[in-house]
Design an enzyme around this catalytic site. Structure first.
Site, mmCIF file in Angstrom:
data_model
loop_
_atom_site.group_PDB
_atom_site.id
_atom_site.type_symbol
_atom_site.label_atom_id
_atom_site.label_comp_id
_atom_site.label_asym_id
_atom_site.label_seq_id
_atom_site.Cartn_x
_atom_site.Cartn_y
_atom_site.Cartn_z
ATOM 1 N N THR A 135 20.962 -40.084 2.184
ATOM 2 C CA THR A 135 21.496 -41.389 1.768
ATOM 3 C C THR A 135 21.450 -41.384 0.284
ATOM 4 O OG1 THR A 135 20.709 -42.611 3.608
ATOM 5 C CG2 THR A 135 21.279 -43.887 1.708
ATOM 6 N N LYS A 137 21.337 -42.047 -6.753
ATOM 7 C CA LYS A 137 20.458 -42.995 -6.086
ATOM 8 C C LYS A 137 20.056 -42.391 -4.739
ATOM 9 C CE LYS A 137 20.943 -45.408 -3.069
ATOM 10 N NZ LYS A 137 20.885 -45.436 -1.545
ATOM 11 N N GLU A 194 10.749 -43.100 -0.237
ATOM 12 C CA GLU A 194 10.088 -44.312 0.243
ATOM 13 C C GLU A 194 8.701 -44.034 0.792
ATOM 14 O OE1 GLU A 194 12.607 -46.334 3.049
ATOM 15 O OE2 GLU A 194 14.340 -46.054 1.751
ATOM 16 N N THR A 199 15.171 -55.951 8.135
ATOM 17 C CA THR A 199 14.811 -57.345 8.416
ATOM 18 C C THR A 199 14.664 -58.125 7.117
ATOM 19 O OG1 THR A 199 12.482 -56.753 8.436
ATOM 20 C CG2 THR A 199 13.641 -56.740 10.532
ATOM 21 N N ASN A 238 10.326 -48.327 6.519
ATOM 22 C CA ASN A 238 11.455 -48.017 7.389
ATOM 23 C C ASN A 238 11.475 -48.827 8.671
ATOM 24 O OD1 ASN A 238 13.147 -45.900 6.095
ATOM 25 N ND2 ASN A 238 11.125 -44.958 5.892
ATOM 26 N N THR A 276 19.087 -48.845 -4.456
ATOM 27 C CA THR A 276 18.805 -49.700 -3.285
ATOM 28 C C THR A 276 17.288 -49.851 -3.189
ATOM 29 O OG1 THR A 276 18.968 -47.770 -1.828
ATOM 30 C CG2 THR A 276 20.916 -49.152 -2.042
#
Lengths: 388, 388
Positions: free
Chosen positions: A179, A168, A259, A388, A383, A146
């Site tokens: 996640t 992942k 991230e 969006t 994040n 992702t």
């Protein structure tokens, strides 16, 4: 090397149009046996996605023949319709492979609260089944990405058998899973009890000790498939070690790809009265936003480190606050709860890895290490903009 | 109006050179009586600063005549020498005022792990004692500021008595107190038991329900001084209400001034089986970095909200995940654990305040609200640069 490295497995990864990027987004991993032993661990979040509800049951008997995974949608908080989507996906895989839908594990990852595009997913599954091959592991690993920037795969050799895997996950990593989707494969001969126990121990020591931002996702799943195709029944401890090592490498890769992170931070707690106590202190430190922002600022701020340790209740982790030592990348910046060596001796700007060691001097439990990341501008950016 | 609004109090705030900015950094609040009743609550962190160790004892008998506070240094993790510095400060105040050092509460705030500049502090205390006046409250409130952008004061009127107060704190706010110093004063006549019970109840309902970044500081202190100068013994419930209201206003001011925040976020949990359960769910949501970054991005991301609620163990907060409703600024974006009204109806960009309501539909406990802030680029910037 990945899920198709051990014998007895085929895999595929295809683009079905679920991801707006147009990249691969449907993966299929098939165990051709002779054995179909399987085990799985799932998120401990009480809010779970439809595929988790399904897969808990599917793998409940210790048998699974395939795992189908999609990115581009978590199928979480989607009500009874969402569960039906998962059920239909499993049935479709079952029909294509000639196996029971009840032996098909389903995993999804992506945004919460939106239905999957079922026509696209169904077509993707059909295409993936047609593309299955013993070389398909890398494509499958790519299809489950992702926000990951790299595909994460592993291969650990045993004696005549091996363990392969893919995962992942980037950010949203937390204890008791993240996640994070992970498929581990082996051609070792295992029975169902051994597979289950080995997987639980491996995740406890690896994925459960990664804590990127304290969150637990609704979809986290780690699956182990054992084909027995090597014909070798492994030494139990050797198999445990190999499986744990495979999980450790994947967990480490998740941290390295979190991230927006600029540092990977290992917090090791020594001298606790118990493993539970050491873990509690390590987690308190890895979850402190003040520690994590200090690391981002290349600041070995030991005051924030011991203040975080101080939030753990005494009945959970007995220690004397005036006995604490803190070492950051080899420099003992805090000694006996007070000022230690000159903090300017610590160079954090030059290293991606930061090693924080907190010595409690309270007992003789073995050291426990929890990994996390620093808290950066990029973390906030990624994040706050994610949906969006 | 501030700590000198009730009768019987004098205060001062002076610049002693502890803060690099050159601003006021030493505050003194004196209770001239006739009563010297006092109560205090302190951080629950096990790593506590020297002034906390001292002040716990000083106020242990329910009597205090003065509070001396400094910014520009926390005097935490400074060893036996740091404790001696606190002791000497209290003795100096005692000599200047002609009271026992054991009746002097000491509070410090600033960086951890550095000794105070004692010659500067001592001179500052002397100057503050000389400057004491019944109009000195605003100067005192200014002198305790660190990264605060505004001085925080309050005055609540009772019947012939009143409650005044000042507080400092910006960021590092957490339940069971924060990097937060607060002095509350009243000219009501109280006995020591009443003062202690009223202060604990007021902090439980206010400061303990503010959670900016999950941290607990080594120095947090809330002190109540009662002069009895009004000659009025208040109705206990009326006094409790006034004290709680004063604390509530200061706690709300702390949230509004949290470092780098762009939104103040109130998370209200309704329909829990108990207050404990409601608090646990509210705290899990207010501590989620994923929720906090979403709010910064003006994204009413209800998936992250219910996933955070889902991390609370069932034995702590029983509820059915499929019964959860989530309302953000009046729009019910999640209904029965699934998609509700269109999230684009929520306008977060236009409001500093964000109200998240989570209905558990599990019991009839009264609603509980916990305040926090969003997680922003400025938060990361300010907290990564703080000690440099």
């Amino acid at each position: 090397m990945t899920v198709t490295a051990p014998r007895g497995f085929r895999a595929a990864g295809v683009a079905a149009g679920l991801k707006s990027s147009g990249g691969k987004d449907v993966a299929l991993v098939v165990n051709d046996g002779p054995s179909a032993v399987a085990a799985a661990v799932f998120t401990t979040n009480r809010v779970v996605a439809a595929p988790v509800v399904w897969s808990r049951t599917a793998v409940g008997d210790g048998i699974a023949r395939a795992v189908v995974l999609n990115s581009g949608g978590a199928n979480a908080c989607t009500g009874p319709e969402g569960f039906l989507d998962t059920h239909r996906t499993a049935e479709h895989v079952g029909e294509l492979l000639g196996v029971s839908a009840g032996d098909v594990v389903v995993c999804s990852t992506g945004l919460i609260g939106e239905r999957l595009d079922m026509p696209a997913l169904t077509a993707g599954v059909t295409a993936a089944a047609a593309a299955l091959s013993a070389d398909g592991g890398p494509d499958a690993a790519e299809a489950i990405m992702t926000t990951d920037t790299v595909a994460k795969t592993v291969h650990v050799e045993g004696e005549g058998w091996s363990v392969g895997g893919m995962a992942k996950g980037a950010g949203m990593l937390a204890p008791a899973l993240a996640t994070m989707l992970c498929v581990l494969t082996t051609d070792a001969e295992l029975d169902t009890e051994q597979a289950d126990a080995a997987l639980r121990e491996a995740t406890r020591l690896t994925f459960d000790r990664v804590d990127s931002d304290g969150a637990m996702s609704t979809n986290d799943t780690v699956v182990l498939l054992a084909s027995g195709a090597s014909g070798v029944r492994p030494d139990p401890q050797r198999f445990q070690d190999a499986l744990t090592e495979a999980a450790r490498q994947l967990a480490r890769a998740l941290v390295a790809d979190a991230e927006g992170a600029s540092h990977d931070v290992a917090v090791t707690v020594t001298g606790a009265t118990s493993e539970t106590a050491a873990l509690a202190v390590a987690r308190a430190i890895t979850r402190s936003n003040l520690v994590k922002t200090a690391i981002f600022g290349n600041d070995p701020n030991w005051g924030r480190i011991i203040a975080s340790a101080g939030t753990v209740p005494e009945d959970v982790a007995p220690y004397d606050p005036l006995a604490l030592d803190v070492t950051v990348n080899g420099v003992q910046v805090c000694r006996a709860g007070g000022v230690g060596d000159d903090r300017s001796l610590v160079d954090l700007a030059g290293s991606r890895e930061v090693h924080i060691e907190v010595a409690l001097h309270a007992g003789d439990a073995p050291p426990v290490t929890v990994w996390t990341n620093d808290l950066t501008h990029d973390y906030v950016h990624e994040n706050s903009a994610y949906s969006t």
